[in-house]
Motif scaffolding. Structure first.
Motif, mmCIF file in Angstrom:
data_model
loop_
_atom_site.group_PDB
_atom_site.id
_atom_site.type_symbol
_atom_site.label_atom_id
_atom_site.label_comp_id
_atom_site.label_asym_id
_atom_site.label_seq_id
_atom_site.Cartn_x
_atom_site.Cartn_y
_atom_site.Cartn_z
ATOM 1 N N CYS A 96 0.823 -1.087 -0.017
ATOM 2 C CA CYS A 96 0.070 -0.025 0.024
ATOM 3 C C CYS A 96 0.820 1.387 -0.026
ATOM 4 N N PHE A 97 2.260 1.068 -0.023
ATOM 5 C CA PHE A 97 3.265 2.464 0.237
ATOM 6 C C PHE A 97 3.510 2.878 -1.192
ATOM 7 N N SER A 101 8.211 8.566 -6.543
ATOM 8 C CA SER A 101 8.605 9.620 -5.968
ATOM 9 C C SER A 101 7.481 10.497 -5.652
ATOM 10 N N SER A 102 6.595 10.320 -6.689
ATOM 11 C CA SER A 102 5.369 11.608 -6.546
ATOM 12 C C SER A 102 4.183 10.739 -6.206
ATOM 13 N N GLY A 103 4.067 9.516 -6.063
ATOM 14 C CA GLY A 103 3.028 8.734 -5.511
ATOM 15 C C GLY A 103 2.701 8.727 -4.319
ATOM 16 N N ALA A 104 1.345 8.416 -3.897
ATOM 17 C CA ALA A 104 0.840 8.389 -2.590
ATOM 18 C C ALA A 104 0.607 7.126 -1.950
ATOM 19 N N ALA A 105 0.576 6.853 -0.682
ATOM 20 C CA ALA A 105 -0.088 5.696 -0.288
ATOM 21 C C ALA A 105 -1.320 5.491 -0.335
ATOM 22 N N ASP A 106 -1.876 4.082 -0.419
ATOM 23 C CA ASP A 106 -3.204 3.842 -0.719
ATOM 24 C C ASP A 106 -4.332 3.777 0.217
ATOM 25 N N THR A 107 -4.161 3.801 1.316
ATOM 26 C CA THR A 107 -4.996 3.936 2.506
ATOM 27 C C THR A 107 -4.776 4.999 3.439
ATOM 28 N N ARG A 108 -5.550 5.428 3.962
ATOM 29 C CA ARG A 108 -5.530 6.185 5.233
ATOM 30 C C ARG A 108 -4.426 5.455 6.610
ATOM 31 N N TYR A 114 3.311 6.261 6.608
ATOM 32 C CA TYR A 114 4.414 6.939 6.009
ATOM 33 C C TYR A 114 4.668 8.469 6.364
ATOM 34 N N TYR A 115 3.529 9.173 6.501
ATOM 35 C CA TYR A 115 3.679 10.269 7.169
ATOM 36 C C TYR A 115 4.623 10.477 8.107
ATOM 37 N N THR A 116 4.472 9.269 9.231
ATOM 38 C CA THR A 116 4.993 9.164 10.505
ATOM 39 C C THR A 116 6.489 9.357 10.094
ATOM 40 N N LEU A 117 7.097 8.727 9.082
ATOM 41 C CA LEU A 117 8.366 8.758 8.772
ATOM 42 C C LEU A 117 8.873 9.840 8.383
ATOM 43 N N LYS A 118 8.096 10.712 7.765
ATOM 44 C CA LYS A 118 8.493 12.019 7.365
ATOM 45 C C LYS A 118 8.491 12.769 8.563
ATOM 46 N N LYS A 119 7.348 13.039 9.120
ATOM 47 C CA LYS A 119 7.295 13.877 10.362
ATOM 48 C C LYS A 119 8.381 13.709 11.495
ATOM 49 N N TYR A 120 8.682 12.624 11.575
ATOM 50 C CA TYR A 120 9.740 12.501 12.675
ATOM 51 C C TYR A 120 11.326 12.364 12.121
ATOM 52 N N ASN A 121 11.355 12.390 10.869
ATOM 53 C CA ASN A 121 12.680 12.456 9.998
ATOM 54 C C ASN A 121 13.445 11.288 10.386
ATOM 55 N N VAL A 122 12.517 9.833 10.396
ATOM 56 C CA VAL A 122 13.391 8.810 10.566
ATOM 57 C C VAL A 122 14.402 8.469 9.663
ATOM 58 N N ASP A 123 15.369 8.115 10.632
ATOM 59 C CA ASP A 123 16.974 7.620 9.980
ATOM 60 C C ASP A 123 16.754 6.185 9.379
ATOM 61 N N TRP A 124 16.451 5.588 10.429
ATOM 62 C CA TRP A 124 16.466 4.032 10.478
ATOM 63 C C TRP A 124 15.236 3.335 10.476
ATOM 64 N N LEU A 125 14.895 2.321 9.607
ATOM 65 C CA LEU A 125 13.415 1.840 9.619
ATOM 66 C C LEU A 125 13.781 0.057 9.597
ATOM 67 N N MET A 126 13.075 -0.588 10.792
ATOM 68 C CA MET A 126 13.183 -2.171 10.497
ATOM 69 C C MET A 126 11.779 -2.428 10.732
ATOM 70 N N ASP A 127 11.412 -3.348 9.691
ATOM 71 C CA ASP A 127 10.044 -3.902 9.501
ATOM 72 C C ASP A 127 10.042 -5.329 9.930
ATOM 73 N N MET A 128 9.789 -5.815 10.990
ATOM 74 C CA MET A 128 9.592 -7.099 11.386
ATOM 75 C C MET A 128 8.713 -8.014 10.685
ATOM 76 N N SER A 189 9.016 -0.543 3.653
ATOM 77 C CA SER A 189 10.601 -0.518 3.746
ATOM 78 C C SER A 189 11.142 0.118 2.166
ATOM 79 N N ARG A 190 10.575 -0.405 1.252
ATOM 80 C CA ARG A 190 10.975 -0.158 -0.103
ATOM 81 C C ARG A 190 10.757 1.639 -0.398
ATOM 82 N N ALA A 191 9.611 1.922 -0.035
ATOM 83 C CA ALA A 191 9.266 3.224 -0.226
ATOM 84 C C ALA A 191 10.174 4.132 0.624
ATOM 85 N N ALA A 192 10.073 3.654 1.887
ATOM 86 C CA ALA A 192 11.043 4.354 2.815
ATOM 87 C C ALA A 192 12.459 4.633 2.294
ATOM 88 N N GLY A 193 13.037 3.696 1.906
ATOM 89 C CA GLY A 193 14.402 3.491 1.238
ATOM 90 C C GLY A 193 14.709 4.230 -0.027
#
Length: 232
Positions: A96-97, A101-108, A114-128, A189-193
């Motif tokens: 859903c991500f 680069s200009s695309g949006a995520a699919d659902t609220r 995805y916005y959380t990654l941008k809002k907090y300027n996340v440096d590293w992401l681990m998706d379990m 993870s793909r969209a974030a990276g």
């Protein structure tokens, strides 16, 4: 609540994503009170991948020595509650991500994650995550027992450290972790990276192992990541 062992200025905040919807889920923001990296750890993108969300539930109680740790233990809370990959009528959250680069995520829900990654300027992401088979037996059908990272030199360095640590205690060759590149398109993870420059990876255990073993792997991987960044 803070304790005597909590570093000065440290805090824990709980927020909710997708508030007011059936997909509402809790985000934990652990601040050390000291400058440092921002790391986000996510579990429960797929609700039937038990070790991922259970490990993330433990990580949400961590204290860190510097930086900020964001933990989203049950990204797809409805699927976690039902024990399924995703519930009927939902789209797979791991698809859903944004795929451009200009695309949006699919659902609220995916937009708010995805916005959380941008809002907090996340440096590293681990998706379990978890796979149903070992990647060394059949990587075309399942990537269990692997670490899949979006390429950058610093991400590869930490990813290699995690995989080497895991494999040092595994004697059976097909049960060893594989180091793979490029998380699937549409994944967090793909969209974030690719589009946000986050150092990101998916960590996959294999559901053929016991739950206690898988939990141990997930937590060790998180600890190595945080330890490499001087946060734990």
């Amino acid at each position: 609540m803070p304790t005597d062992a909590t570093p000065t200025g440290a805090s824990l905040e709980k927020k909710q994503l997708a508030v007011g919807t059936r997909d509402a889920t809790d985000l934990y923001i652990i601040r050390s009170g000291k400058a440092g990296p921002v790391v986000m750890i996510v579990g429960g993108v797929h609700g039937n991948e038990t070790a991922g969300y259970r490990a993330a539930r433990i990580v949400r109680n961590y204290q860190i020595s510097r930086g900020t740790l964001l933990v989203l233990p049950e990204a797809n809370s409805r699927a976690v509650n039902q024990g399924v990959r995703y519930v009927s009528g939902q789209k797979d959250l791991n698809r859903c991500f944004p795929t451009s680069s200009s695309g949006a995520a699919d659902t609220r829900l995916s937009r708010e994650i995805y916005y959380t990654l941008k809002k907090y300027n996340v440096d590293w992401l681990m998706d379990m995550h978890e796979g149903y088979n070992y990647s060394r037996l059949n990587s075309s059908s399942s990537v269990g027992q692997s670490l899949i990272y979006y390429p950058s030199s610093s991400t590869r360095e930490v990813a290699s450290k995690i995989v080497n640590n895991m494999n040092s205690g595994i004697s059976t060759s097909y049960r060893k972790f594989s180091l793979l590149r490029y998380p699937t398109r549409g994944s967090l993870s793909r969209a974030a990276g690719q589009y946000l420059g986050v150092k990101s990876f998916i960590f996959e255990t294999c559901s053929r192992d016991s739950l206690s073993t898988r939990l141990n792997y997930q937590l060790r991987a998180a600890d190595i990541l945080l330890g490499s960044l001087g946060m734990k």
